[in-house]
Scaffold this motif. Structure first.
Motif, PDB file in Angstrom:
ATOM      1  N   LYS A  85     -30.692 -22.169 -30.198  1.00 53.87           N
ATOM      2  CA  LYS A  85     -29.700 -23.219 -30.442  1.00 53.87           C
ATOM      3  C   LYS A  85     -29.067 -23.697 -29.139  1.00 53.87           C
ATOM      4  CE  LYS A  85     -26.355 -23.043 -33.296  1.00 53.87           C
ATOM      5  NZ  LYS A  85     -25.237 -22.524 -34.134  1.00 53.87           N
ATOM      6  N   ILE A  86     -28.707 -22.757 -28.288  1.00 52.96           N
ATOM      7  CA  ILE A  86     -28.067 -23.113 -27.018  1.00 52.96           C
ATOM      8  C   ILE A  86     -28.985 -23.987 -26.174  1.00 52.96           C
ATOM      9  CG2 ILE A  86     -27.270 -22.191 -24.803  1.00 52.96           C
ATOM     10  CD1 ILE A  86     -26.189 -19.765 -26.353  1.00 52.96           C
ATOM     11  N   VAL A  87     -30.231 -23.544 -26.034  1.00 48.19           N
ATOM     12  CA  VAL A  87     -31.196 -24.278 -25.203  1.00 48.19           C
ATOM     13  C   VAL A  87     -31.486 -25.650 -25.798  1.00 48.19           C
ATOM     14  CG1 VAL A  87     -33.573 -24.306 -24.334  1.00 48.19           C
ATOM     15  CG2 VAL A  87     -32.246 -22.187 -24.280  1.00 48.19           C
ATOM     16  N   TYR A  88     -31.694 -25.694 -27.104  1.00 51.34           N
ATOM     17  CA  TYR A  88     -32.061 -26.950 -27.751  1.00 51.34           C
ATOM     18  C   TYR A  88     -30.909 -27.955 -27.717  1.00 51.34           C
ATOM     19  CZ  TYR A  88     -34.345 -30.084 -31.059  1.00 51.34           C
ATOM     20  OH  TYR A  88     -34.927 -31.171 -31.652  1.00 51.34           O
ATOM     21  N   LYS A  89     -29.688 -27.473 -27.942  1.00 44.75           N
ATOM     22  CA  LYS A  89     -28.531 -28.373 -27.925  1.00 44.75           C
ATOM     23  C   LYS A  89     -28.309 -28.947 -26.527  1.00 44.75           C
ATOM     24  CE  LYS A  89     -24.787 -27.536 -30.335  1.00 44.75           C
ATOM     25  NZ  LYS A  89     -23.614 -26.882 -30.955  1.00 44.75           N
ATOM     26  N   LYS A  90     -28.573 -28.152 -25.506  1.00 45.77           N
ATOM     27  CA  LYS A  90     -28.459 -28.668 -24.136  1.00 45.77           C
ATOM     28  C   LYS A  90     -29.504 -29.746 -23.880  1.00 45.77           C
ATOM     29  CE  LYS A  90     -26.438 -24.631 -21.827  1.00 45.77           C
ATOM     30  NZ  LYS A  90     -26.676 -23.548 -20.833  1.00 45.77           N
ATOM     31  N   THR A  91     -30.659 -29.601 -24.531  1.00 46.62           N
ATOM     32  CA  THR A  91     -31.743 -30.566 -24.339  1.00 46.62           C
ATOM     33  C   THR A  91     -31.461 -31.884 -25.051  1.00 46.62           C
ATOM     34  OG1 THR A  91     -33.356 -28.766 -24.163  1.00 46.62           O
ATOM     35  CG2 THR A  91     -34.217 -30.972 -24.612  1.00 46.62           C
ATOM     36  N   VAL A  92     -31.060 -31.795 -26.323  1.00 41.87           N
ATOM     37  CA  VAL A  92     -30.863 -33.021 -27.115  1.00 41.87           C
ATOM     38  C   VAL A  92     -29.451 -33.593 -26.987  1.00 41.87           C
ATOM     39  CG1 VAL A  92     -32.629 -32.355 -28.770  1.00 41.87           C
ATOM     40  CG2 VAL A  92     -30.265 -31.700 -29.203  1.00 41.87           C
ATOM     41  N   LYS A  93     -28.516 -32.758 -26.483  1.00 41.23           N
ATOM     42  CA  LYS A  93     -27.133 -33.198 -26.243  1.00 41.23           C
ATOM     43  C   LYS A  93     -26.458 -33.758 -27.503  1.00 41.23           C
ATOM     44  CE  LYS A  93     -27.724 -34.186 -21.311  1.00 41.23           C
ATOM     45  NZ  LYS A  93     -29.048 -33.544 -21.196  1.00 41.23           N
ATOM     46  N   ARG A  94     -26.603 -33.047 -28.598  1.00 38.38           N
ATOM     47  CA  ARG A  94     -25.949 -33.428 -29.861  1.00 38.38           C
ATOM     48  C   ARG A  94     -25.961 -32.231 -30.792  1.00 38.38           C
ATOM     49  NH1 ARG A  94     -30.138 -33.405 -33.244  1.00 38.38           N
ATOM     50  NH2 ARG A  94     -32.175 -34.181 -32.538  1.00 38.38           N
TER      51      ARG A  94
ATOM     52  N   LEU B  23     -27.087 -30.208 -34.130  1.00 36.80           N
ATOM     53  CA  LEU B  23     -28.430 -30.084 -34.693  1.00 36.80           C
ATOM     54  C   LEU B  23     -28.474 -30.512 -36.155  1.00 36.80           C
ATOM     55  CD1 LEU B  23     -29.477 -26.663 -33.135  1.00 36.80           C
ATOM     56  CD2 LEU B  23     -29.586 -28.951 -32.150  1.00 36.80           C
ATOM     57  N   TYR B  24     -29.628 -31.032 -36.557  1.00 31.46           N
ATOM     58  CA  TYR B  24     -29.861 -31.399 -37.947  1.00 31.46           C
ATOM     59  C   TYR B  24     -30.282 -30.160 -38.737  1.00 31.46           C
ATOM     60  CZ  TYR B  24     -30.086 -36.075 -35.852  1.00 31.46           C
ATOM     61  OH  TYR B  24     -29.812 -37.208 -35.149  1.00 31.46           O
ATOM     62  N   ASP B  25     -30.189 -30.258 -40.054  1.00 29.74           N
ATOM     63  CA  ASP B  25     -30.575 -29.133 -40.911  1.00 29.74           C
ATOM     64  C   ASP B  25     -32.032 -28.727 -40.676  1.00 29.74           C
ATOM     65  OD1 ASP B  25     -28.070 -29.021 -42.006  1.00 29.74           O
ATOM     66  OD2 ASP B  25     -28.594 -30.099 -43.846  1.00 29.74           O
ATOM     67  N   ALA B  26     -32.919 -29.708 -40.540  1.00 21.73           N
ATOM     68  CA  ALA B  26     -34.340 -29.403 -40.334  1.00 21.73           C
ATOM     69  C   ALA B  26     -34.562 -28.628 -39.042  1.00 21.73           C
ATOM     70  CB  ALA B  26     -35.152 -30.700 -40.316  1.00 21.73           C
ATOM     71  N   GLU B  27     -33.794 -28.943 -38.015  1.00 20.36           N
ATOM     72  CA  GLU B  27     -33.935 -28.237 -36.735  1.00 20.36           C
ATOM     73  C   GLU B  27     -33.418 -26.809 -36.840  1.00 20.36           C
ATOM     74  OE1 GLU B  27     -33.476 -32.113 -33.789  1.00 20.36           O
ATOM     75  OE2 GLU B  27     -31.689 -31.173 -34.644  1.00 20.36           O
ATOM     76  N   ASN B  28     -32.303 -26.636 -37.541  1.00 21.37           N
ATOM     77  CA  ASN B  28     -31.806 -25.279 -37.791  1.00 21.37           C
ATOM     78  C   ASN B  28     -32.814 -24.474 -38.600  1.00 21.37           C
ATOM     79  OD1 ASN B  28     -29.244 -25.445 -36.512  1.00 21.37           O
ATOM     80  ND2 ASN B  28     -28.422 -26.575 -38.255  1.00 21.37           N
TER      81      ASN B  28
END
Length: 357
Positions: free
Chosen positions: A242-251, A253-258
């Motif tokens: 989650k930390i890495v992905y949120k830094k990448t997309v800068k928003r 997360l959607y339910d599908a991503e979780n």
């Protein structure tokens, strides 16, 4: 002292603040210790903000940014609030997962319990679900209720580059606490899944009568050996993703991503901990006959009598079950946490509207 806008020490100070500042907005009710900005401090036109002494559990800290601006910084939720919200989210996620995936768990348990050449019974795949839900609900509530505030505190202690240690530790702490409910639930569930009992009540009374209360904690050591690393690893993988992905997309997360991250963390952790799960299952279902004397004896006998590959029995259903379960669990968890935060925010806004002056 009633909660209202900050009162200055002198009447002319109060008039000056009302004239040169926006309304003070409070986020919570309660008793606060006052601190004041004098007229001279306002008149000098301070540009740096000054923290006001408004401290207390779960209470906001207000900051005067300048003589004409008041900015609000709500404090983090109290540990009790974190526990309650976590408990509600955990209970919801746990019940949803258990109900949806119980048949796969039953098949996995029967595969692990079968000795060499044993046949797998595919009937009664929901056997023991009701009793298990009765245990899963409080266990999941307790786990997340402890995990969330523990994680928050540990993240405050550890530096950012050691956040994984905080997540690992919080997962282990949550798992250890929840094991007090999880173990009896697991013992009853697995003995019903393997056909030893037809109801949870019968299982509990029979186990206590024949083995004592300690019978409900059969395999407790093996359970901790499996679940503490499982909880720690699964939640650490998920949180780090989650930390890495949120830094990448800068928003956010959607339910599908979780769901995808939950599935990945669950599948990886499930595969790695399968041998520990086999050992735990054998110790829990053996009953009073005591074929195995402990973890080490169980491993030795399994390898000697059935081969080392037996330690990976049920890995397919386990990975599928925990992978899908992780997807559903973390999606339900994050969605419930979000809804709770929205409810809390809505209540805060109502209070703001009532208290803004």
């Amino acid at each position: 002292m009633a909660v209202t806008m900050m009162r200055l020490q002198h009447a002319h100070d109060s008039e000056y603040q009302l004239e040169h500042s926006r309304p003070v907005q409070l986020f919570d009710q309660g008793m606060y210790r006052e601190d004041s900005l004098s007229y001279s401090e306002f008149s000098r036109g301070k540009t740096k903000y000054r923290k006001l002494a408004l401290k207390g559990d779960g209470k906001p800290q207000l900051h005067y940014v300048s003589a004409s601006t008041v900015a609000e910084k709500p404090a983090r939720p109290s540990l009790l609030r974190g526990f309650i919200d976590g408990a509600i989210a955990g209970a919801t996620a746990g019940v949803v997962v258990e109900t949806a995936l119980y048949p796969i768990d039953t098949i996995k348990t029967r595969l692990q319990a079968a000795r060499a050449g044993g046949q797998i019974n595919l009937k009664g795949l929901y056997s023991g679900l009701g009793g298990n839900i009765a245990g899963v609900l409080p266990a999941s509530a307790l786990f997340i209720g402890v995990y969330e505030p523990a994680k928050r505190k540990l993240l405050e202690i550890f530096p950012d580059h050691l956040s994984s240690v905080a997540h690992l530790s919080a997962g282990a702490i949550g798992g250890a606490t929840a094991s007090l409910i999880r173990v009896p639930t697991e013992v009853v569930k697995q003995r019903m899944q393997t056909g030893q009992f037809t109801s949870a009540r019968t299982a509990v009374t029979s186990i206590v009568a024949k083995e004592g209360v300690t019978g409900l904690y059969a395999g407790f050591g093996a359970f901790l050996l499996r679940d503490l690393p499982f909880d720690a690893i699964q939640f650490c993988i998920y949180e780090q993703l989650k930390i890495v992905y949120k830094k990448t997309v800068k928003r956010e997360l959607y339910d599908a991503e979780n769901a995808v991250m939950g599935a990945f963390s669950g599948a990886v952790t499930g595969a790695v901990t399968t041998p520990l799960d086999v050992i735990k299952t054998r110790l829990m279902i053996q009953g009073s006959q005591g074929h195995y004397k402990g973890v080490f004896d169980c491993v030795t006998k399994i390898v000697k009598e059935e081969g080392a590959s037996t330690l990976f029995k049920g890995i397919g259903p386990r990975v599928m079950w925990i992978g899908i379960g992780g997807s559903i669990f973390f999606t339900a968890l994050e969605r419930t946490k979000y809804l709770l935060s929205q409810i809390s925010e809505s209540k805060s806004k109502e209070f703001l509207n009532a208290r803004t002056v």
